[in-house]
Design an enzyme around this catalytic site. Structure first.
Site, PDB file in Angstrom:
ATOM      1  N   ASP A  95       0.792  -1.232   0.000  1.00  0.00           N
ATOM      2  CA  ASP A  95       0.000   0.000   0.000  1.00  0.00           C
ATOM      3  C   ASP A  95       0.824   1.282   0.000  1.00  0.00           C
ATOM      4  OD1 ASP A  95       1.027  -0.256   2.515  1.00  0.00           O
ATOM      5  OD2 ASP A  95      -0.863  -0.173   3.598  1.00  0.00           O
ATOM      6  N   HIS A  96       2.074   1.208   0.463  1.00  0.00           N
ATOM      7  CA  HIS A  96       2.828   2.440   0.678  1.00  0.00           C
ATOM      8  C   HIS A  96       3.557   2.961  -0.558  1.00  0.00           C
ATOM      9  CE1 HIS A  96       1.965   2.217   4.877  1.00  0.00           C
ATOM     10  NE2 HIS A  96       2.804   3.190   5.179  1.00  0.00           N
ATOM     11  N   ASP A 160       3.786  -0.935  11.279  1.00  0.00           N
ATOM     12  CA  ASP A 160       3.291   0.376  10.858  1.00  0.00           C
ATOM     13  C   ASP A 160       2.680   1.050  12.071  1.00  0.00           C
ATOM     14  OD1 ASP A 160       2.508   1.991   8.188  1.00  0.00           O
ATOM     15  OD2 ASP A 160       0.975   2.251   9.735  1.00  0.00           O
ATOM     16  N   ARG A 448      -2.068  12.294  10.009  1.00  0.00           N
ATOM     17  CA  ARG A 448      -0.878  13.117  10.272  1.00  0.00           C
ATOM     18  C   ARG A 448      -0.865  14.314   9.347  1.00  0.00           C
ATOM     19  NH1 ARG A 448       3.428   8.421  11.824  1.00  0.00           N
ATOM     20  NH2 ARG A 448       2.446   8.170  13.845  1.00  0.00           N
ATOM     21  N   SER A 643      12.324   5.996  16.657  1.00  0.00           N
ATOM     22  CA  SER A 643      11.570   4.843  16.185  1.00  0.00           C
ATOM     23  C   SER A 643      12.447   3.596  16.166  1.00  0.00           C
ATOM     24  CB  SER A 643      10.995   5.118  14.803  1.00  0.00           C
ATOM     25  OG  SER A 643      12.033   5.299  13.894  1.00  0.00           O
ATOM     26  N   ARG A 645      14.063   1.212  14.641  1.00  0.00           N
ATOM     27  CA  ARG A 645      14.470   0.963  13.254  1.00  0.00           C
ATOM     28  C   ARG A 645      15.594  -0.055  13.280  1.00  0.00           C
ATOM     29  NH1 ARG A 645      15.295   6.510  10.768  1.00  0.00           N
ATOM     30  NH2 ARG A 645      13.070   6.590  11.159  1.00  0.00           N
TER      31      ARG A 645
END
Ligand code: SF4
Length: 754
Positions: A95-96, A160, A448, A643, A645
């Site tokens: 989707d991204h 996500d 956002r 985050s 990562r």
């Protein structure tokens, strides 16, 4: 999806016993959040109460969901685990990576071409390891999960940040990094700090222009973008029970914007209706059987102030529609105050674009309510003044709303339907003219609205509201329009007023879809080959990291002594580097390029001790690696915050850094380093940070007796022949020391699988 039903049956068999044991352990009635958390402890029934906000606890989630951008490294790592199949039901959602430009079909075809190697990899790796694959165009991860996989009382992790969307259907659903997803798919437990609990009591009932989005816009205004940190938000009360399941999903989705670990609603009749409406009557029936455990205890909701760390009360009957922004989702304006705010702050009142959809607001209910306004625009001869786009959340929703005529209505209003994907919400928007960086306003039903997020233009003032308000303002083309009180001039010069939006929670004719875009994995994946083009610069198969050599580490070079803040963003930058997140070698060229060198206050400029020259951090480290020399990185306080990562831990490991020695770690990053087989060490005396000199050669001693709680020694050999020996601490337990010895946690899992 039989795999799922068996899993859900097992969860529902466990919940009543675990809840009873937890009630005994805690010694009081339980919130819903506690019930689900205790039901998912890795180790047996709850035998102790955990300290909220303090205890680290191991959980076993029921599901994993991954979006295409983050799935790449998670699955490349999973391939290292030596398993034939994932340990829990898992899905990948494309989707991204779809850029919105002209409209659904063309944009989708272009994305398929551009991202072919990524999609081929994800499809084949999913097929091999028993992972459900949702093709590009199938929809946005969170909407697809809500429609197909979320279930009351379950626990899911997803790669996500808006994974909490599934809380709308009573699931504890938490956004994590790819390394965590990999671990859970490999069968390892997942660690979480037992959260604090924020209760939100909803009373009354919404009507008119107000929608579920306004609840979370209001909560964001109260709690701000940090107020939910380390907490799970539990919604309850008669008002909560009056909201549709998808409306609840909207609220939980945007809980990410207040920093909450996740948000959740209890099981109720609306959950049952949604499960039935999405073809899961069997799950609704099973949930009904244990319904008392899928909501908080009565005593808790009767006296919530005794059981929650913080309590908020909102009367839905009095809640006004809100518009939040610009540039931050917690700047909350009731619509009655918004026009004045626009004028006072000099925000551009002319509205250029209204965008509805995204994972936050793309349900049948959202689209039908927005379409009721579009229909009014047509009927009342109003020409929409702003551009207007619609991003359906899933092919199932898109197909159904097309069947029911809503897309046609939007078309008559001048709307453009974009692909079922993230598109503008994640900056995948080729907005014409954005490069001119003109000051302008847009309004979206997304979550956002930070600067540059949608179109890359720092001067785009992005506001967030419900799809209904977005649509009304797009018709008016004016941010100062209040549809509750104001009129508009139509094409015939008459003053007309928009009526309240109307919609349906679920389609009366049921959902329909021709091809939902799902690809089930092979029954036996052993013969399936994973497709990775060896020439690809976006994807690269991983090789196992080497095991520890069994000796102390000697003659290491100092790569960088980082000063001040060094977040995962400083260690592995995002932005243009994101396209390499499936290619460890290429993305390693961003390693520590944002860290400030304590010796020259510069970024990405360190001394190469082999040549005496100053150069970029990754290039310098590659030089050491080529020469067979290890190195260490020294850092300040809270190293690796930000985050989770995994690249920030994998890159130094890949390029041959042997240890990270800091004053203190952000815990998640420390764990990630341990998982990759790195040494994560802290100064026993933080002032020793000052002893390290730029030209030092370093030894790490004591590794042959590496044991929990036992300090190691580090020797700094200075260029003038002198040396300092210091003690360093670590937090490795027995199991984590085995990760270090094996070269990584995955190496250990692989060894156990063989
Ligand atoms: S629609 Fe937006 S918020 Fe939702 S998953 Fe996509 S990028 Fe994230």
């Amino acid at each position: 999806m039989a795999f799922d039903i068996e899993m859900i049956k097992a969860v529902y068999a466990r919940i009543p016993q675990r809840v009873a044991a937890a009630r005994k352990a805690v010694g009081r009635p339980l919130t819903l959040t506690e019930k689900i958390l205790y039901a998912h402890l890795t180790e047996g029934p709850a035998s102790q109460a955990y300290d909220r906000g303090k205890s680290y606890v191991d959980f076993q989630p029921d599901r994993v969901a991954m979006q295409d951008a983050t799935a790449q490294m998670a699955l490349l790592q999973f391939m290292q685990a030596g398993r034939d199949q994932v340990a829990v039901p898992s899905t990948v959602h494309c989707d991204h990576l779809i850029q919105a430009e002209v409209g659904a079909e063309k944009d989708l075809n272009k994305a398929k071409e551009k991202n072919r190697e990524v999609y081929d990899f994800l499809a084949s790796v999913s097929n091999k390891y028993g992972i459900g694959f949702w093709k590009p165009g199938a929809g946005i991860i969170h909407q697809v999960v809500l429609e197909n996989y979320a279930f009351p009382g379950g626990m899911m992790i997803g790669t996500d940040s808006h994974t909490p969307n599934a809380g709308g259907l009573g699931m504890i659903a938490i956004g994590v990094g790819g390394a965590d997803a990999c671990d859970v798919m490999a069968g390892l437990p997942w660690e979480l700090k037992f959260p604090k609990l924020i209760g939100v009591k909803l009373t009354g009932k919404m009507s008119g222009w107000t929608s579920a989005k306004d609840v979370i816009l209001k909560v964001a205004g109260i709690l701000t973008v940090k107020g939910g940190t380390g907490a799970i938000v539990e919604y309850f009360g008669e008002g909560a029970r009056s909201l549709s399941a998808t409306g609840k999903g909207t609220i939980c989705n945007m809980g990410a914007e207040i920093g909450a670990t996740t948000s959740i609603f209890g099981y109720d009749e609306k959950s049952a209706a949604y499960l039935q409406g999405t073809g899961r009557a069997d799950i609704a029936e099973m949930a009904k059987g244990i319904a008392e455990h899928l909501t908080g205890d009565e005593e808790v909701y009767a006296n919530p102030e005794q059981y929650f760390d913080q309590l908020i009360e909102i009367n839905l009957s009095e809640l006004e529609p809100h518009v939040n922004g610009p540039f931050t989702p917690d700047l909350a304006w009731p619509i009655s105050k918004f026009a004045a705010a626009v004028k006072e702050n000099g925000w551009p009142a002319k509205l250029d674009v209204g965008l509805i959809g995204s994972c936050t607001n793309s349900s049948y209910e959202d689209i039908s309510r927005a379409a009721s306004l579009a229909q009014q625009a047509v009927d009342k001869k109003l020409t929409a003044k702003s551009e207007y786009t619609i991003t359906p959340g899933s092919e199932q929703v898109r197909f159904t709303v097309e069947r029911d005529g809503f897309l046609d209505t939007f078309g008559q209003m001048g709307g453009v339907v974009l692909a079922n994907a993230c598109g503008p919400c994640i900056g995948q928007w080729a907005r014409h003219g954005a490069e001119k960086q003109e000051k302008n306003s847009i309004i979206t039903s997304f979550n956002r609205n930070f600067a540059k997020r949608a179109d890359g233009n720092p001067n785009t003032h992005a506001f967030v509201a419900s799809p209904e308000i977005v649509t009304a303002l797009a018709i008016a083309g004016d941010l100062t329009f209040n549809p509750i009180t104001d009129t508009l001039t139509n094409d015939e010069g008459q003053q007309v007023k928009l009526d309240e939006p109307k919609g349906l929670e679920l389609p009366t004719k049921g959902f329909a879809v021709e091809d939902a875009g799902y690809q089930a994995p092979a029954e036996d994946g052993s013969k399936v080959d994973v497709i990775v083009d060896p020439q690809s610069d976006r994807l690269q198969l991983l090789a196992s990291f080497p095991a520890w050599e069994g000796t102390d580490l000697k003659d290491l070079k100092l790569l960088i002594k980082a000063k001040g803040k060094c977040t995962t963003d400083h260690i592995s930058m995002a932005g243009p580097w994101l396209k390499y997140r499936g290619h460890l070698d290429n993305i390693s060229n961003n390693m520590l390029i944002g860290a400030v060198n304590a010796y020259n206050d510069s970024t990405n400029r360190v001394k190469n001790q082999l040549t005496g020259e100053y150069g970029e951090v990754p290039a310098t480290q590659r030089h050491y690696k080529a020469a067979g020399i290890g190195s260490i990185v020294v850092g300040d306080e809270n190293y690796g915050e930000g985050s989770s990562r995994e690249h920030a831990a994998m890159e130094p490991r890949f390029l041959g850094v042997r240890a990270i020695l800091v004053k203190s770690f952000a815990r998640i990053h420390e764990t990630n380093l341990k998982k990759q087989g790195m040494l994560a060490l802290t100064f026993a005396n933080p002032a020793d940070y000052d002893l390290i000199q730029e030209n030092d050669t370093i030894d790490i001693l004591g590794l042959t007796e590496f044991a929990p709680g036992k300090q190691l020694q580090v020797v700094f050999h200075h260029a003038d022949g002198s040396k300092d020996t210091i003690a360093v601490n670590h937090t490795y337990n027995e199991g984590q020391i085995e990760w270090f010895k094996a070269g990584s946690a995955l190496n250990l899992i692989k060894a156990a699988a063989n």
